[in-house]
Design a protein around this motif. Structure first.
Motif, short mmCIF file in Angstrom:
data_model
loop_
_atom_site.label_atom_id
_atom_site.label_comp_id
_atom_site.label_asym_id
_atom_site.label_seq_id
_atom_site.Cartn_x
_atom_site.Cartn_y
_atom_site.Cartn_z
N VAL A 5 21.77 -68.88 -48.30
CA VAL A 5 21.42 -68.07 -49.46
C VAL A 5 22.69 -67.47 -50.01
CG1 VAL A 5 20.16 -66.02 -50.24
CG2 VAL A 5 19.10 -67.60 -48.61
N ARG A 6 22.81 -67.52 -51.33
CA ARG A 6 23.99 -66.97 -51.99
C ARG A 6 23.62 -66.51 -53.40
NH1 ARG A 6 25.89 -70.41 -55.89
NH2 ARG A 6 25.31 -72.61 -55.74
N THR A 7 24.57 -65.82 -54.01
CA THR A 7 24.40 -65.38 -55.40
C THR A 7 24.71 -66.56 -56.33
OG1 THR A 7 25.11 -63.17 -54.79
CG2 THR A 7 25.21 -63.72 -57.12
N VAL A 8 23.96 -66.65 -57.40
CA VAL A 8 24.22 -67.68 -58.40
C VAL A 8 25.59 -67.42 -59.04
CG1 VAL A 8 23.09 -66.47 -60.32
CG2 VAL A 8 23.11 -68.94 -60.30
N ARG A 9 26.26 -68.48 -59.45
CA ARG A 9 27.54 -68.35 -60.15
C ARG A 9 27.31 -68.53 -61.65
NH1 ARG A 9 29.03 -71.07 -55.27
NH2 ARG A 9 28.71 -73.12 -56.23
N ALA A 10 28.11 -67.86 -62.44
CA ALA A 10 27.91 -67.84 -63.90
C ALA A 10 27.88 -69.24 -64.52
CB ALA A 10 29.00 -67.00 -64.56
N ASP A 11 28.65 -70.17 -63.97
CA ASP A 11 28.72 -71.50 -64.57
C ASP A 11 27.58 -72.43 -64.14
OD1 ASP A 11 29.53 -71.91 -61.95
OD2 ASP A 11 31.27 -73.14 -62.48
N GLU A 14 22.82 -74.49 -65.85
CA GLU A 14 21.91 -75.65 -65.90
C GLU A 14 21.02 -75.71 -64.66
OE1 GLU A 14 24.02 -79.06 -68.45
OE2 GLU A 14 25.25 -78.28 -66.80
N ARG A 15 21.59 -75.41 -63.50
CA ARG A 15 20.81 -75.41 -62.26
C ARG A 15 19.83 -74.23 -62.25
NH1 ARG A 15 24.54 -76.08 -57.23
NH2 ARG A 15 22.64 -76.95 -56.34
N ALA A 16 20.28 -73.09 -62.78
CA ALA A 16 19.39 -71.93 -62.88
C ALA A 16 18.22 -72.23 -63.82
CB ALA A 16 20.16 -70.71 -63.34
N ARG A 17 18.52 -72.90 -64.91
CA ARG A 17 17.45 -73.29 -65.85
C ARG A 17 16.48 -74.25 -65.17
NH1 ARG A 17 19.63 -77.10 -70.08
NH2 ARG A 17 19.54 -78.39 -68.23
N ASP A 18 17.02 -75.23 -64.45
CA ASP A 18 16.18 -76.24 -63.83
C ASP A 18 15.21 -75.65 -62.80
OD1 ASP A 18 17.46 -78.09 -65.43
OD2 ASP A 18 18.70 -78.92 -63.81
N ILE A 19 15.68 -74.70 -61.96
CA ILE A 19 14.78 -74.14 -60.96
C ILE A 19 13.76 -73.21 -61.63
CG2 ILE A 19 16.15 -72.13 -60.21
CD1 ILE A 19 15.19 -73.01 -57.28
N GLN A 43 14.07 -72.50 -75.03
CA GLN A 43 15.24 -71.63 -75.16
C GLN A 43 16.52 -72.46 -75.29
OE1 GLN A 43 15.32 -68.48 -75.65
NE2 GLN A 43 13.26 -67.87 -75.05
N PRO A 44 17.46 -72.00 -76.12
CA PRO A 44 18.73 -72.73 -76.27
C PRO A 44 19.63 -72.55 -75.03
CG PRO A 44 18.80 -70.69 -77.52
CD PRO A 44 17.40 -70.82 -76.98
N ASP A 45 20.61 -73.41 -74.92
CA ASP A 45 21.54 -73.33 -73.80
C ASP A 45 22.20 -71.96 -73.72
OD1 ASP A 45 20.90 -75.96 -73.30
OD2 ASP A 45 22.82 -76.77 -73.99
N SER A 46 22.47 -71.33 -74.86
CA SER A 46 23.11 -70.00 -74.87
C SER A 46 22.26 -68.97 -74.13
CB SER A 46 23.39 -69.55 -76.30
OG SER A 46 22.17 -69.48 -77.04
N PHE A 47 20.95 -69.06 -74.23
CA PHE A 47 20.05 -68.15 -73.51
C PHE A 47 20.26 -68.31 -72.01
CE2 PHE A 47 16.09 -67.83 -71.10
CZ PHE A 47 15.69 -66.54 -71.38
N TRP A 48 20.29 -69.56 -71.53
CA TRP A 48 20.43 -69.82 -70.11
C TRP A 48 21.82 -69.43 -69.60
CZ3 TRP A 48 16.12 -70.21 -67.66
CH2 TRP A 48 14.99 -70.66 -68.35
N ARG A 49 22.84 -69.64 -70.42
CA ARG A 49 24.20 -69.22 -70.03
C ARG A 49 24.24 -67.71 -69.84
NH1 ARG A 49 25.86 -73.26 -74.01
NH2 ARG A 49 26.85 -74.95 -72.88
N GLY A 54 24.41 -63.00 -66.35
CA GLY A 54 23.90 -61.68 -66.02
C GLY A 54 23.48 -61.54 -64.57
N GLY A 55 23.04 -62.62 -63.95
CA GLY A 55 22.60 -62.58 -62.56
C GLY A 55 23.69 -62.90 -61.55
N SER A 56 24.89 -63.20 -62.04
CA SER A 56 25.99 -63.57 -61.15
C SER A 56 26.77 -62.32 -60.72
CB SER A 56 26.93 -64.54 -61.87
OG SER A 56 27.63 -63.88 -62.90
#
Length: 189
Positions: A5-11, A14-19, A43-49, A54-56
């Motif tokens: 388990v780890r913190t999500v990274r800002a980059d 795409e993986r955050a969107r997929d899950i 939602q556009p890619d900018s939303f997911w970025r 924000g969660g990183s």
């Protein structure tokens, strides 16, 4: 199942969107999430970025997203933690009376359920909550739909207790979410 388990990274947007999209397609999604697959997938890619940033760790500290990742790099679960202070605007539920965190976006892929992933995600989220700088977090809370018995059973097993507070479901005033909390452990306990 081998995972960490780890913190999500800002980059990793795409993986955050997929899950998140996988979570919103789960059969329990209508009672587990306030967002729909159709809305999220539009939602556009900018939303997911922005959401992932924000969660990183570099996102400013008001939100933290944790992921469970297998040894081959597959994300099999996630939970996000929102920091809520009494002076904050209310996002969902009752206003914060104490400094607290709020667990949201809980999801474990079906093939990883029953393997300890959810326990590890919650341990990371709760432990992170207790390490936040002053003012100290006094409790961790979450909401669960009245019909989501599987989730409620896990929350109770983990140590959360129902507070008696409920919130009507947006869009369905006949259904409600129940607030659960995990109070800060006493020093030395």
């Amino acid at each position: 199942m081998d995972f960490s388990v780890r913190t999500v990274r800002a980059d990793e947007w795409e993986r955050a969107r997929d899950i998140r999209l996988a979570a919103l397609q789960d059969p329990a999604a209508p009672i587990a999430f306030l967002e729909t697959y159709e809305g999220a997938s539009a939602q556009p890619d900018s939303f997911w970025r922005e959401r992932t940033e924000g969660g990183s760790e570099s996102g400013g500290g008001r939100v933290r997203q944790f992921v469970a990742e297998t040894s081959d790099g597959r994300w099999v679960g996630t939970v996000s933690v929102l920091v809520e202070r009494p002076s904050d605007e209310v996002r969902f539920g009752a206003p914060a009376k104490v400094d607290q965190t709020h667990l949201v976006g809980v999801f474990v892929r079906p093939e990883a359920r029953g393997t300890g992933v959810i326990d590890a995600l919650f341990r990371a989220a709760v432990d992170w909550s207790w390490t936040l700088p002053e003012p100290a977090i006094q409790r961790v809370r979450l909401y669960v739909h009245e019909d989501n018995a599987r989730a409620a059973a896990f929350y109770r097993r983990f140590g959360f207790v129902a507070t008696g507070e409920t919130v009507a479901m947006p869009g369905d005033e006949s259904a409600f979410e129940i607030e659960y909390e995990l109070p800060r452990p006493e020093a030395g306990a």
